[in-house]
Design a protein around this motif. Sequence first.
Motif, mmCIF file in Angstrom:
data_model
loop_
_atom_site.group_PDB
_atom_site.id
_atom_site.type_symbol
_atom_site.label_atom_id
_atom_site.label_comp_id
_atom_site.label_asym_id
_atom_site.label_seq_id
_atom_site.Cartn_x
_atom_site.Cartn_y
_atom_site.Cartn_z
ATOM 1 N N PHE A 173 0.836 -1.204 0.000
ATOM 2 C CA PHE A 173 0.000 0.000 0.000
ATOM 3 C C PHE A 173 0.873 1.257 0.000
ATOM 4 O O PHE A 173 1.018 1.923 -1.014
ATOM 5 C CB PHE A 173 -0.957 0.001 1.193
ATOM 6 C CG PHE A 173 -1.798 1.243 1.267
ATOM 7 C CD1 PHE A 173 -2.684 1.554 0.247
ATOM 8 C CD2 PHE A 173 -1.695 2.107 2.349
ATOM 9 C CE1 PHE A 173 -3.451 2.718 0.293
ATOM 10 C CE2 PHE A 173 -2.455 3.264 2.406
ATOM 11 C CZ PHE A 173 -3.333 3.571 1.374
ATOM 12 N N THR A 176 0.602 6.919 -1.189
ATOM 13 C CA THR A 176 0.677 7.327 -2.595
ATOM 14 C C THR A 176 1.489 6.343 -3.434
ATOM 15 O O THR A 176 1.391 6.358 -4.665
ATOM 16 C CB THR A 176 1.308 8.727 -2.718
ATOM 17 O OG1 THR A 176 2.581 8.734 -2.057
ATOM 18 C CG2 THR A 176 0.402 9.777 -2.078
ATOM 19 N N ALA A 178 0.897 3.238 -3.769
ATOM 20 C CA ALA A 178 -0.074 2.390 -4.452
ATOM 21 C C ALA A 178 -0.656 3.068 -5.682
ATOM 22 O O ALA A 178 -1.119 2.396 -6.615
ATOM 23 C CB ALA A 178 -1.195 1.993 -3.491
ATOM 24 N N VAL A 179 -0.635 4.399 -5.695
ATOM 25 C CA VAL A 179 -1.161 5.149 -6.841
ATOM 26 C C VAL A 179 -0.080 5.335 -7.903
ATOM 27 O O VAL A 179 -0.320 5.145 -9.101
ATOM 28 C CB VAL A 179 -1.693 6.521 -6.384
ATOM 29 C CG1 VAL A 179 -2.179 7.340 -7.570
ATOM 30 C CG2 VAL A 179 -2.814 6.345 -5.357
ATOM 31 N N LYS A 180 1.108 5.687 -7.465
ATOM 32 C CA LYS A 180 2.189 5.972 -8.405
ATOM 33 C C LYS A 180 2.775 4.707 -9.029
ATOM 34 O O LYS A 180 3.253 4.728 -10.159
ATOM 35 C CB LYS A 180 3.295 6.747 -7.693
ATOM 36 C CG LYS A 180 2.886 8.141 -7.242
ATOM 37 C CD LYS A 180 4.040 8.852 -6.535
ATOM 38 C CE LYS A 180 3.653 10.264 -6.119
ATOM 39 N NZ LYS A 180 4.762 10.962 -5.404
ATOM 40 N N ASP A 182 1.226 1.374 -9.247
ATOM 41 C CA ASP A 182 0.103 0.456 -9.020
ATOM 42 C C ASP A 182 0.433 -0.990 -9.368
ATOM 43 O O ASP A 182 -0.015 -1.915 -8.687
ATOM 44 C CB ASP A 182 -1.129 0.929 -9.776
ATOM 45 C CG ASP A 182 -0.902 1.004 -11.282
ATOM 46 O OD1 ASP A 182 0.145 1.514 -11.695
ATOM 47 O OD2 ASP A 182 -1.786 0.553 -12.042
ATOM 48 N N ALA A 183 1.216 -1.224 -10.402
ATOM 49 C CA ALA A 183 1.538 -2.598 -10.785
ATOM 50 C C ALA A 183 2.380 -3.282 -9.716
ATOM 51 O O ALA A 183 2.120 -4.431 -9.343
ATOM 52 C CB ALA A 183 2.262 -2.611 -12.127
ATOM 53 N N SER A 185 2.579 -2.335 -6.569
ATOM 54 C CA SER A 185 1.739 -2.406 -5.378
ATOM 55 C C SER A 185 0.806 -3.611 -5.420
ATOM 56 O O SER A 185 0.658 -4.329 -4.429
ATOM 57 C CB SER A 185 0.930 -1.106 -5.251
ATOM 58 O OG SER A 185 0.027 -1.180 -4.176
ATOM 59 N N SER A 186 0.193 -3.847 -6.573
ATOM 60 C CA SER A 186 -0.725 -4.984 -6.719
ATOM 61 C C SER A 186 0.012 -6.315 -6.596
ATOM 62 O O SER A 186 -0.504 -7.274 -6.004
ATOM 63 C CB SER A 186 -1.443 -4.909 -8.070
ATOM 64 O OG SER A 186 -2.251 -3.761 -8.147
ATOM 65 N N HIS A 214 -6.131 -2.159 1.336
ATOM 66 C CA HIS A 214 -5.391 -2.529 0.131
ATOM 67 C C HIS A 214 -5.510 -4.024 -0.160
ATOM 68 O O HIS A 214 -5.801 -4.434 -1.296
ATOM 69 C CB HIS A 214 -3.926 -2.136 0.316
ATOM 70 C CG HIS A 214 -3.039 -2.462 -0.840
ATOM 71 N ND1 HIS A 214 -3.247 -1.943 -2.098
ATOM 72 C CD2 HIS A 214 -1.924 -3.258 -0.921
ATOM 73 C CE1 HIS A 214 -2.301 -2.388 -2.912
ATOM 74 N NE2 HIS A 214 -1.498 -3.192 -2.224
ATOM 75 N N TYR A 218 -7.628 -6.347 -3.271
ATOM 76 C CA TYR A 218 -7.108 -7.435 -4.101
ATOM 77 C C TYR A 218 -7.947 -8.696 -3.920
ATOM 78 O O TYR A 218 -8.258 -9.396 -4.894
ATOM 79 C CB TYR A 218 -5.653 -7.726 -3.737
ATOM 80 C CG TYR A 218 -5.076 -8.888 -4.511
ATOM 81 C CD1 TYR A 218 -4.606 -8.718 -5.805
ATOM 82 C CD2 TYR A 218 -5.048 -10.165 -3.952
ATOM 83 C CE1 TYR A 218 -4.111 -9.789 -6.529
ATOM 84 C CE2 TYR A 218 -4.562 -11.247 -4.669
ATOM 85 C CZ TYR A 218 -4.094 -11.057 -5.963
ATOM 86 O OH TYR A 218 -3.627 -12.128 -6.681
#
Length: 242
Positions: A173, A176, A178-180, A182-183, A185-186, A214, A218
């Motif tokens: 997570f 930010t 997770a936003v910047k 995202d791949a 983070s996932s 977060h 998923y």
Amino acid sequence: MKVELFIPCFVDQLYPETAFSTVKLLEKAGCEVSYNPNQTCCGQPAYNAGYWEEAKQTGTKFLNDFSSSNYIVAPSASCVGMVKNGFNDLFTNSTVHNKCRTLQGNIFELSDFLINVVKKDYFGAELEGKAVYHDSCSGLRECKIKEEPRRLLEKVHGLEMLEMKETDMCCGFGGTFAVKFDAISSAMAEQKVNHALDQDADYIISTDLSCLMHLQGYIDKNSLPIKTMHLADVLANGWLEY
């Protein structure tokens, strides 16, 4: 024992039931709980994004929203970690330096407070199933919490606690992050959830709803047979009465 409740902004908006569970636990532990409805954010999102002036404005409001005479308890190691550590960057050698230091000494994450201050580890909770505990980055590294939540969870009737692989690794997570990214983070969330599923766990439990939000995202996206729960909600579960 008087306690001022700090409910982080995202908990207030997205997980109010966890806030109520926290109140129930503190009152059952014998605390007199007060809540200032004017409180908002500790400033962590702005701080982590590099907007320190904006974070300082929000942090100043935080310092004014809480007193210097009582314990402050929050169901979020991440936000407690911000106050204990991030505030050093914002307020050291400022006009509110002394008040900041006092509040930093008074603020506790929930499990840390219950184990090390109240010294109570049993609340009569019940939850059937198997669970793993996720050590959040903030809880483990900023608040130095590891054994406290585990001690509380091992007293929950019907709950079998298991240790998953790489329990202390980040869930992905990171605010930010997770936003910047995202791949990445996932992929980190996938790894964390798979480690829990490898233990045949029914629940992933943590002190941080940001991590759990977060991971639950998923889980829901992939329709996986596992659920996240905050520590406070587990400890307040299954009471015959309140």
